[in-house]
Design a protein around this motif. Structure first.
Motif, PDB file in Angstrom:
ATOM      1  N   THR A 185      -0.778 -11.160   1.214  1.00  0.00           N
ATOM      2  CA  THR A 185      -1.654 -10.277   1.987  1.00  0.00           C
ATOM      3  C   THR A 185      -1.799  -8.877   1.403  1.00  0.00           C
ATOM      4  N   GLY A 186      -1.425  -8.699   0.158  1.00  0.00           N
ATOM      5  CA  GLY A 186      -1.498  -7.387  -0.470  1.00  0.00           C
ATOM      6  C   GLY A 186      -2.840  -6.684  -0.324  1.00  0.00           C
ATOM      7  N   PRO A 187      -3.972  -7.413  -0.474  1.00  0.00           N
ATOM      8  CA  PRO A 187      -5.279  -6.749  -0.379  1.00  0.00           C
ATOM      9  C   PRO A 187      -5.562  -6.078   0.964  1.00  0.00           C
ATOM     10  N   ILE A 188      -4.802  -6.436   2.008  1.00  0.00           N
ATOM     11  CA  ILE A 188      -5.033  -5.799   3.309  1.00  0.00           C
ATOM     12  C   ILE A 188      -3.837  -4.985   3.796  1.00  0.00           C
ATOM     13  N   ASP A 189      -2.650  -5.223   3.239  1.00  0.00           N
ATOM     14  CA  ASP A 189      -1.449  -4.535   3.720  1.00  0.00           C
ATOM     15  C   ASP A 189      -1.573  -3.022   3.603  1.00  0.00           C
ATOM     16  N   PHE A 190      -2.043  -2.546   2.450  1.00  0.00           N
ATOM     17  CA  PHE A 190      -2.061  -1.097   2.229  1.00  0.00           C
ATOM     18  C   PHE A 190      -3.037  -0.405   3.171  1.00  0.00           C
ATOM     19  N   ASN A 191      -4.106  -1.106   3.573  1.00  0.00           N
ATOM     20  CA  ASN A 191      -5.046  -0.531   4.536  1.00  0.00           C
ATOM     21  C   ASN A 191      -4.372  -0.305   5.885  1.00  0.00           C
ATOM     22  N   MET A 196       1.153   6.170   5.016  1.00  0.00           N
ATOM     23  CA  MET A 196       2.584   5.919   5.156  1.00  0.00           C
ATOM     24  C   MET A 196       3.209   5.903   3.763  1.00  0.00           C
ATOM     25  N   THR A 197       4.529   5.855   3.707  1.00  0.00           N
ATOM     26  CA  THR A 197       5.230   5.919   2.423  1.00  0.00           C
ATOM     27  C   THR A 197       6.075   4.678   2.148  1.00  0.00           C
ATOM     28  N   ASP A 198       5.907   3.631   2.956  1.00  0.00           N
ATOM     29  CA  ASP A 198       6.675   2.415   2.738  1.00  0.00           C
ATOM     30  C   ASP A 198       6.036   1.584   1.624  1.00  0.00           C
ATOM     31  N   GLU A 199       6.711   0.512   1.240  1.00  0.00           N
ATOM     32  CA  GLU A 199       6.256  -0.311   0.118  1.00  0.00           C
ATOM     33  C   GLU A 199       4.877  -0.909   0.368  1.00  0.00           C
ATOM     34  N   ARG A 200       4.604  -1.288   1.614  1.00  0.00           N
ATOM     35  CA  ARG A 200       3.322  -1.938   1.912  1.00  0.00           C
ATOM     36  C   ARG A 200       2.147  -0.961   1.863  1.00  0.00           C
ATOM     37  N   SER A 201       2.414   0.320   1.794  1.00  0.00           N
ATOM     38  CA  SER A 201       1.325   1.292   1.708  1.00  0.00           C
ATOM     39  C   SER A 201       0.771   1.415   0.293  1.00  0.00           C
ATOM     40  N   ILE A 202       1.432   0.772  -0.672  1.00  0.00           N
ATOM     41  CA  ILE A 202       1.000   0.860  -2.070  1.00  0.00           C
ATOM     42  C   ILE A 202      -0.200  -0.057  -2.301  1.00  0.00           C
ATOM     43  N   ASP A 203      -1.248   0.498  -2.879  1.00  0.00           N
ATOM     44  CA  ASP A 203      -2.456  -0.273  -3.192  1.00  0.00           C
ATOM     45  C   ASP A 203      -2.351  -0.769  -4.631  1.00  0.00           C
ATOM     46  N   HIS A 204      -2.038  -2.041  -4.779  1.00  0.00           N
ATOM     47  CA  HIS A 204      -1.898  -2.621  -6.113  1.00  0.00           C
ATOM     48  C   HIS A 204      -3.241  -3.037  -6.713  1.00  0.00           C
ATOM     49  N   ASP A 205      -4.272  -3.130  -5.891  1.00  0.00           N
ATOM     50  CA  ASP A 205      -5.542  -3.714  -6.325  1.00  0.00           C
ATOM     51  C   ASP A 205      -6.714  -2.742  -6.275  1.00  0.00           C
ATOM     52  N   ARG A 206      -6.443  -1.450  -6.020  1.00  0.00           N
ATOM     53  CA  ARG A 206      -7.480  -0.418  -5.983  1.00  0.00           C
ATOM     54  C   ARG A 206      -8.580  -0.731  -4.959  1.00  0.00           C
ATOM     55  N   GLY A 207      -8.165  -1.244  -3.811  1.00  0.00           N
ATOM     56  CA  GLY A 207      -9.119  -1.482  -2.731  1.00  0.00           C
ATOM     57  C   GLY A 207     -10.148  -2.537  -3.050  1.00  0.00           C
ATOM     58  N   VAL A 208      -9.739  -3.586  -3.758  1.00  0.00           N
ATOM     59  CA  VAL A 208     -10.708  -4.567  -4.253  1.00  0.00           C
ATOM     60  C   VAL A 208     -11.432  -5.298  -3.131  1.00  0.00           C
ATOM     61  N   LEU A 209     -10.764  -5.542  -2.009  1.00  0.00           N
ATOM     62  CA  LEU A 209     -11.428  -6.270  -0.924  1.00  0.00           C
ATOM     63  C   LEU A 209     -12.520  -5.416  -0.291  1.00  0.00           C
ATOM     64  N   ASP A 210     -12.229  -4.151  -0.021  1.00  0.00           N
ATOM     65  CA  ASP A 210     -13.242  -3.257   0.541  1.00  0.00           C
ATOM     66  C   ASP A 210     -14.370  -3.029  -0.465  1.00  0.00           C
TER      67      ASP A 210
END
Length: 313
Positions: A185-191, A196-210
């Motif tokens: 679920t990485g493409p939506i987790d960071f959104n 926030m500053t937790d691990e899931r706030s990191i955007d690994h895909d540069r907002g590719v889904l949006d």
């Protein structure tokens, strides 16, 4: 079967597509049954790649397609290229080649193996660090002018890579194929974890889904029932009791399989994602395809998301 638009075009594809990566393991007769079952449940979209089974999957597809009762108009056929495999190294090394010559020759080989005259769409399989948009554009123009490929897209590209390539093309990139599932679920987790500053706030895909939604690119979700980087199937896997329990609860309520619920979870996202299933088992195709006609509520969607080990702020 629910239908979706492919990119910003008038082409309509089934919400669930059949990926033939594993077709190399089938006999021709088994492959005929697989293809005809897919067609019978409303699947009209085939996804392939020249590296699947080192080309054997497309060979079996071509033989089975010819032997079946199906016609070319029954399927929107897509393949991918750009991953370079060296048989002299027993296919152990993965590299990339987006040169004009390689792409042209690869498409000719794909068409020959599949026994068809054209591809409805061709995707570049994974980003090539050496890709030259002008050279790719020349290949795409030649393939389109020759009637060998009608539409184009990419797979596993981030937004800047799409932008870099798109600026050199005369065709609109219609598709980006990405890994996305209940357990990926990485493409939506960071959104969800914005500001926030937790691990899931990191955007690994540069907002590719949006980005894909904004640019009307169809996202195709590969490995919808896998976890990790194709580490295995999470459906029925004892390593994931919570998510399986949540899927099973809804499966009972909806009169469907857990696979169908996992597919419906992806389809519930408003990006109008197309789900690529890779099973070659006719019964599993029938079960999974039911997911296209299951409507999950927002809270049912979040129940599954949380059961998969995710959290909400």
């Amino acid at each position: 079967m629910r239908q979706i638009k492919i990119g910003d075009t008038n082409f309509i594809g089934s919400a669930i597509a059949l990926g033939i990566m594993r077709m190399n393991a089938l006999t021709v007769n088994e492959a005929v049954k697989t293809l005809e079952t897919a067609h019978d449940v409303g699947i009209n979209y085939i996804d392939s790649a020249d590296v699947y089974g080192h080309g054997k999957s497309e060979e079996i597809f071509g033989q089975a397609f010819k032997k079946s009762l199906l016609t070319r108009d029954d399927f929107y056929i897509q393949s991918k290229t750009g991953i370079y495999e060296n048989p002299d190294l027993n296919y152990k090394t993965t590299r990339y080649d987006f040169s004009q010559k390689y792409i042209i020759n690869a498409v000719d080989d794909i068409l020959s193996r599949m026994g068809i005259d054209y591809l409805d769409s061709l995707l570049l399989h994974r980003p090539d660090a050496l890709m030259d948009p002008a050279e790719i554009a020349a290949a795409f123009d030649e393939l389109q002018a020759a009637g060998k490929v009608r539409h184009f897209g990419v797979s596993n590209f981030n937004p800047m890579q799409v932008e870099l390539l798109q600026q050199g093309l005369s065709q609109k990139l219609l598709i980006n194929q990405l890994q996305f599932s209940v357990m990926h679920t990485g493409p939506i987790d960071f959104n969800i974890h914005t500001n926030m500053t937790d691990e899931r706030s990191i955007d690994h895909d540069r907002g590719v889904l949006d980005y894909s939604r904004l640019h009307k690119m169809t996202v195709q979700a590969w490995s919808p029932f896998q976890y990790g980087q194709i580490e295995g199937n999470f459906i029925g896997n004892p390593k994931f009791p919570e998510v399986n329990a949540a899927l099973q609860k809804l499966a009972y309520q909806k009169g469907a399989s857990k696979n169908a619920i996992a597919a419906a979870w992806i389809l519930r996202h408003p990006a109008k994602i197309q789900v690529i299933i890779g099973t070659m088992n006719p019964e599993h195709i029938i079960d999974s395809a039911k997911g296209a006609d299951i409507a999950l509520t927002a809270q049912e969607w979040y129940d599954i998301y949380l059961a998969a080990g995710n959290d909400l702020p």
